[in-house]
Design an enzyme around this catalytic site. Structure first.
Site: not given
Ligand code: ACO
Length: 322
Positions: A113, A249, A279
């Site tokens: 990215c 990004h 993204n």
């Molecule tokens: N729909 C519903 N539930 C979901 C989904 C979904 N699409 N995806 C994950 N879950 C569930 C998981 O299974 C988990 O359930 P559990 O508690 O029963 O195990 C729960 O949601 C929480 O999962 P986490 O992975 O802890 O979710 P988090 O709150 O961290 O959110 C996210 C995930 C949105 C990706 C977050 O970590 C984030 O914003 N990260 C930033 C990184 C990012 O956006 N990266 C993009 C690509 S990398 C880049 O571009 C550099």
């Protein structure tokens, strides 16, 4: 001489997949995706002809037309991508062929990215050294082919698309830029390449897909972008308030709001299209830049801060005058 952007272009596939469409594929909901990421829909390629090369060429053609330069006047083509159509030739060489940019040295950059920023940095260095005077820099991704469409934690995040800029060596434009990497955190965001099954080794032939530790990426981005800003502003008379737009990004709207909060700046300075595009990795910044440019939002003399961050880990940033 330094890098000045003189034309922008982008391409987004016509096919739009909404969050409700995602909910047909995996157990998720519009509400979950929107509140966690700000994403409402993403564009996805929908035919074999609409591939990485095709999107890159469309974006480059639009940027070239806007720049007023002819293809044969381009000295170098850099394509930032992790989702090229071939291992070899590079996407950049395929673009060169389609554009008939016969004089352009062409190669790809793999910096996830942050790839578009690595491209800008590299071209700026070429211009400062006098090696080249004109360039096309493209960020393009067909992430839909490396995402596991049964994994709800990643498939809802990504989209396909391309953005491009044409740059020329000029006395104005780039004020400062940087790029960096930290391979000790390589496992935070991964997607394996082909496996080896030569006569002496037998590995799984199963394809690998994008894996991401989302929370680590989140923390990394919110820490790294302000650090880059501080480094680039050092030695200038500018403060964070002087920056007209922060083109970051487009990974996740919550990352943008967290960075804005940390810098104590209003969200109006943080344009975003992540709600419409998801993204698009290396493509996200040049797509956003092209949209703003075509809408007349970018005015001559505007101070822009660009920053990309992603797998590697990698990061890049640029402070430039429009
Ligand atoms: N729909 C519903 N539930 C979901 C989904 C979904 N699409 N995806 C994950 N879950 C569930 C998981 O299974 C988990 O359930 P559990 O508690 O029963 O195990 C729960 O949601 C929480 O999962 P986490 O992975 O802890 O979710 P988090 O709150 O961290 O959110 C996210 C995930 C949105 C990706 C977050 O970590 C984030 O914003 N990260 C930033 C990184 C990012 O956006 N990266 C993009 C690509 S990398 C880049 O571009 C550099």
């Amino acid at each position: 001489m330094r890098l000045k952007i003189i034309g922008t272009g982008s391409y987004l596939p016509e096919k739009i997949a909404t969050n409700d469409d995602m909910a047909q594929l995996v157990e998720t909901s519009d509400e979950w995706i929107r509140t966690r990421t700000g994403i409402g829909q993403r564009h996805l390629v929908s035919s074999s002809e609409e591939n990485t090369t095709y999107m890159a060429v469309q974006a480059a053609k639009r940027a070239l037309a806007a720049s007023g330069l002819r293809a044969e006047e381009i000295d170098v083509i850099l394509v930032a991508t992790v989702s090229g159509d071939y291992v070899t030739p590079s996407t950049a060489c395929m673009v060169q062929r389609e554009l008939q940019a016969v004089n352009a040295a062409s190669f790809d950059i793999n910096a996830a990215c942050a790839g578009f920023l690595f491209g800008l940095n590299t071209v700026d260095a070429y211009f400062r050294s006098g090696i080249y005077k004109t360039a096309i820099i493209i960020g393009v991704e067909t992430l839909s082919k490396i995402v596991d469409w049964s994994d709800r934690s990643t498939c809802v995040l990504f989209g396909d698309g391309a953005g491009a800029v044409v740059a020329k060596a000029d006395e104005n434009g780039m004020l400062a830029c940087l790029q960096g990497s930290d391979g000790t955190h390589a496992d935070v965001l991964t997607c394996k390449a082909r496996t080896n099954n030569n006569p002496y080794i037998s590995t799984s032939k199963e394809l690998d897909y994008v894996y991401m530790n989302g929370q680590e990426v989140f923390k990394f981005a919110v820490r790294k972008v302000p650090e880059c800003l501080e480094l680039l502003l050092q030695g200038t008379d500018f403060s964070p308030e002087d920056v007209d737009y922060y083109l970051l990004h487009q990974a996740n709207y919550r990352i943008l709001t967290s960075i804005a909060k940390k810098l104590n700046l209003p969200m109006e300075k943080f344009p975003s299209n992540v709600d419409r595009c998801g993204n698009t990795s290396a493509a996200s910044i040049p797509i956003l830049m092209d949209e703003m440019n075509r809408q007349g939002q970018l005015k001559e003399g505007n101070l822009l801060f660009l920053s990309g961050f992603g797998g590697g880990l990698t990061w890049g940033a640029a402070l430039l005058k429009w």
